[in-house]
Enzyme design. Sequence first.
Site, PDB file in Angstrom:
ATOM      1  N   THR A  34       8.891   3.852 -12.816  1.00  0.00           N
ATOM      2  CA  THR A  34       8.016   2.874 -13.451  1.00  0.00           C
ATOM      3  C   THR A  34       6.570   3.325 -13.276  1.00  0.00           C
ATOM      4  O   THR A  34       6.271   4.231 -12.514  1.00  0.00           O
ATOM      5  CB  THR A  34       8.177   1.480 -12.821  1.00  0.00           C
ATOM      6  N   LEU A  95       8.186   3.587  -7.479  1.00  0.00           N
ATOM      7  CA  LEU A  95       7.211   2.511  -7.613  1.00  0.00           C
ATOM      8  C   LEU A  95       5.831   3.071  -7.304  1.00  0.00           C
ATOM      9  O   LEU A  95       5.676   3.900  -6.409  1.00  0.00           O
ATOM     10  CB  LEU A  95       7.538   1.356  -6.663  1.00  0.00           C
ATOM     11  N   ILE A 131       7.656   6.517  -3.537  1.00  0.00           N
ATOM     12  CA  ILE A 131       6.339   5.932  -3.775  1.00  0.00           C
ATOM     13  C   ILE A 131       5.525   6.910  -4.613  1.00  0.00           C
ATOM     14  O   ILE A 131       5.324   8.066  -4.225  1.00  0.00           O
ATOM     15  CB  ILE A 131       5.603   5.648  -2.455  1.00  0.00           C
ATOM     16  N   LYS A 132       5.045   6.444  -5.759  1.00  0.00           N
ATOM     17  CA  LYS A 132       4.269   7.303  -6.651  1.00  0.00           C
ATOM     18  C   LYS A 132       2.804   7.310  -6.222  1.00  0.00           C
ATOM     19  O   LYS A 132       2.171   6.264  -6.093  1.00  0.00           O
ATOM     20  CB  LYS A 132       4.396   6.824  -8.099  1.00  0.00           C
ATOM     21  N   ILE A 133       2.299   8.515  -6.010  1.00  0.00           N
ATOM     22  CA  ILE A 133       0.935   8.742  -5.550  1.00  0.00           C
ATOM     23  C   ILE A 133       0.249   9.675  -6.550  1.00  0.00           C
ATOM     24  O   ILE A 133       0.843  10.683  -6.953  1.00  0.00           O
ATOM     25  CB  ILE A 133       0.934   9.414  -4.159  1.00  0.00           C
TER      26      ILE A 133
END
EC number: 2.2.1.2
Length: 327
Positions: A34, A95, A131-133
């Site tokens: 997402t 996310l 976790i999207k960074i």
Amino acid sequence: MSSQFDQLKLWSVLVGDSGDPDLIKTLDVQDATTNPSLILKVAQEPKYQSMLTEAISWGIRQNGDDVQTLTFVLDKIQVNLGLEILKYVPGRVSLEIDARLSFNTEAMVQRAIFLSQLFEKMGGDKKRLLIKIPGTWEGIRAAEVLENQGIACNVTLIFSLVQAIAAAKAKVTLVSPFVGRIYDWWIAAYGAEGYSIEADPGVASVANIYSYYKKFDIPTQIMAASFRTKEQVLALAGCDFLTISPKILEELKKEQQPVERKLSVEEAKKLDIQPVELSESVFRFLMNEDAMATEKLAEGIRIFSGDTQILESAVTEFIRQIAAQEA
């Protein structure tokens, strides 16, 4: 003959590029990802209003100030959607943290820890969360800290080999290079009508990252993203992960022409590639030399930041309405 979708699955893990759980469950993909733009679309759909309302009520109950409440709500919306999506995929969901933190390492670390802890508190399996960074220098440093704490990261908005190398040196779990956005930049910058798939600069960028990683046995996974056409997807058959829009996934399911593997470890090993040493100053200089990567990274952060602000405005109005009802 089997569909191109099924043939691709022989060499690459297919990922659904959607924040809509009802859509994800129809796609037959392994993972899902997402971003703020996708979440904004979902939050605006009537069928998900109950999920939004629950997140707002939960956020208010945390008794924070207005800014904290908004943060709580936005993260709870993501977690709610992520957990719902995981009912329909056997793998992982990505996310994303707030893009406005893209240049603040400590803030990204703290936000990611909170998001991960909330995910687990709500019953999620930490092993199924990425976790999207953002792929800024500060973002990559945050991802390095998080990986050392057992929080798997997906470094996103990758537009250059230098970003991918920096992320690999940080030992992140996965990187997401953006095929279509690179293609878009070259079309806009040079006024070209289009590129053949053999000359597609977005495809070439991912292929170069793949070759570098496999040449030097780098374990960081590559998830090519932002595809504009089915042909771009097929040109990267063999990439570790391919995150694909529902529209293109459906096209792949309808076609039965043979699919040829384009990327392989064996071929990458044969290439004459030299390792690149990176410091912060070298990273920043090489990014500055790459107009496309610099501009698309900045644009990507602006887009995600803007969509987050729109979502915040909608949530703020919902909070105001709830407060008025309870007064």
